[in-house]
Design a protein around this motif. Sequence first.
Motif, PDB file in Angstrom:
ATOM      1  N   THR A   2       0.824  -1.206   0.000  1.00 28.61           N
ATOM      2  CA  THR A   2       0.000   0.000   0.000  1.00 28.61           C
ATOM      3  C   THR A   2       0.861   1.260   0.000  1.00 28.61           C
ATOM      4  O   THR A   2       0.632   2.186  -0.779  1.00 28.61           O
ATOM      5  CB  THR A   2      -0.900   0.011   1.250  1.00 28.61           C
ATOM      6  OG1 THR A   2      -1.597  -1.228   1.296  1.00 28.61           O
ATOM      7  CG2 THR A   2      -1.899   1.143   1.187  1.00 28.61           C
TER       8      THR A   2
ATOM      9  N   GLY B 105      -7.222   3.617   1.007  1.00 23.51           N
ATOM     10  CA  GLY B 105      -8.258   2.651   1.360  1.00 23.51           C
ATOM     11  C   GLY B 105      -8.556   1.717   0.210  1.00 23.51           C
ATOM     12  O   GLY B 105      -8.726   0.509   0.380  1.00 23.51           O
TER      13      GLY B 105
ATOM     14  N   GLY C  47      -7.689  -2.600   0.463  1.00 25.04           N
ATOM     15  CA  GLY C  47      -8.705  -3.632   0.333  1.00 25.04           C
ATOM     16  C   GLY C  47      -8.633  -4.424  -0.956  1.00 25.04           C
ATOM     17  O   GLY C  47      -9.323  -5.425  -1.101  1.00 25.04           O
TER      18      GLY C  47
ATOM     19  N   ASN D 183     -10.649   5.179   6.618  1.00 24.18           N
ATOM     20  CA  ASN D 183     -11.787   5.922   6.094  1.00 24.18           C
ATOM     21  C   ASN D 183     -12.267   7.001   7.054  1.00 24.18           C
ATOM     22  O   ASN D 183     -12.674   8.078   6.623  1.00 24.18           O
ATOM     23  CB  ASN D 183     -12.936   4.973   5.771  1.00 24.18           C
ATOM     24  CG  ASN D 183     -12.775   4.372   4.387  1.00 24.18           C
ATOM     25  OD1 ASN D 183     -12.700   5.094   3.411  1.00 24.18           O
ATOM     26  ND2 ASN D 183     -12.685   3.063   4.307  1.00 24.18           N
TER      27      ASN D 183
ATOM     28  N   SER E  75      -9.149  -0.584   7.484  1.00 18.12           N
ATOM     29  CA  SER E  75      -9.745   0.300   6.476  1.00 18.12           C
ATOM     30  C   SER E  75     -10.778   1.232   7.095  1.00 18.12           C
ATOM     31  O   SER E  75     -10.981   2.336   6.597  1.00 18.12           O
ATOM     32  CB  SER E  75     -10.302  -0.452   5.265  1.00 18.12           C
ATOM     33  OG  SER E  75     -10.914  -1.605   5.631  1.00 18.12           O
TER      34      SER E  75
END
Lengths: 293, 307
Positions: A78, A213, A217, A279, A275
């Motif tokens: 990420t 995010g 995922g 968020n 996540s």
Amino acid sequence: MQTRQLVDAGARWLFFVAAVLSVLILAGIFGMLLFNGSRAFPAISWVQFFFSSNWNPSAYGEPSYGILSMIVSTFLVTIGAMLIAVPLGVGTAAYLAEVASPRVRLFLKPTIELLAAIPSVAIGFIGIVVVGPFLAKVFGLNNGLTALNGAILLAIMSLPTIITVAEDAIYAVPTSFKEASYALGANKWITLIRVILPAAYSGIIAAVILGMGRAIGETMTVLMATGNATAMPRGFFDPVRTMTATIAIELGEVPYHTTHYYSLFAVGAVLFLISLIVNLIAEQIAARYRYKY
Amino acid sequence: MNHKNCYYLFLLILFAWSCDRQHAGVSSLLIKGSDTEVNLALSLAETYMMQDEYVSIAVTGGGSGAGVAALINGKTSIANSSRPMKSEEIVLAKQRGVRPQASVFAMDALAIVVHEQAPVRDLTMTQLGAIYRGAISNWRDVGGPNMPISLYGRQSNSGTFVYFRDSILRGEYARQTKQMNGTAQMVEAIKNDPAGIGYVGVGYVVQKDGSVLPGITILPVREHEHSPAYSPTNLDNITNGHYPIVRPLFQYTNGRPDGALRNFMLYCLSEAGQRLVAESGYYPVSKRYWAQNEQVLNFSYADATTR
């Protein structure tokens, strides 16, 4: 009561149910993840789960359930994706909002948004046949299915999110700011770097976190393109197996209501929490920027 | 809703209804499991459906683990598995009232594949195990060039992964092993990796005329250090049992099969079925498993051949 009032009340009620339903679904999913995940814990110790890097539930001997290398893998991919996507994305957003002529903008914006429509399987496939072999050749690796490969692909996937949100933020900076800057004799470049981007700061941060995010995922792409070795990665040139990939690979094979099954829910709960936090932070920052001017 | 929408809805209902009508009196079977066997199972199912129009068979892959899990969860008629069920799986199945019965419908040989410029000429079974356990990590230690070994394996839901672990490694995989999504990805990776080693079904890499897929080398394997090395490219080595990495492919059912299910499974073992097995790159059921098949399916090979 008149009919139109009745319809009005009915519609109001209907939309209320719809809104409540999505909240209920969210709570239900989180509840189920926590409930099922927690049932893994008489059999696995918390310490092993979070601090061991050895994940091998279908072992020849004793199974082990440590998710540390998965968490590291997820963050490695990420953060790598963000290192690539943020400069590119914010640069593109700045170009679109401030530099591009309306005609160019009219063409570029929908094209970039179209990037979000490419299915993740297709991106994963490109990772296997194009980007992976290319990286292997450039860096002299045995195999290109590495964290770097995943990071590049995730960067591509999070670009549309970052560009769209960041562009809105930059566009929302009041013209008076720009005019003031020009009046003081600043050129376009200085205005962009010193005035507009700082003013749009919180919106850009929100864009980055939303993109992050998206990357955390993502499952199919990393599953296909990162080699999936369970060892702790030492850097971007090692193969990695993320949390999402682990769940996707193993949930299909696992017999229901076993420790392995519950432990996958626990991994899911950890992922959900990560996540959720990402968020929430994005929401906070975005809310701040909405009311700034 | 306007008239046009009504019309489409009507068509949809009509369509669903006609589908339903078509299936009346037809028994439908589900086969799920091993990706190794999925193409074979598919061609067996297709040829069988041509001769028996009252049976409809749906075949899906997902890996042996997925097939076995589906059987335990009561979601498939046959679980195709390229490994025996684990004891925990059998216990779990029994708790759910599922009584797994195994029959063998084909044999599969695994080839050990390396890059075109093979780093070694052959390997023993012991060396192979040590390499995948991570005990040997450089080609130098098995008589090759000084080059770290790059390991390729299958994903943990693959029966091939489990078979290889239980029969060759007899221990844990080295954690550096890259888990490939399928045979094709493994072969592509090996083609580009001079230090790589992997395992794939022989049917996938050896053509019917005995030629090998370009870009890779199949390593001959020695049972022991002093026994001769046999290559699976020579199909005789597999049928006469010289080549050591051969495994049975299982069909698991809940209890002894009967009716349409049994008929289909008998077809798989029939002469026509076994011919199809051989044509698809696998090998007919070895005599070792005949008694087991006869018991599960309640038939006799002797009767079947005289018929």
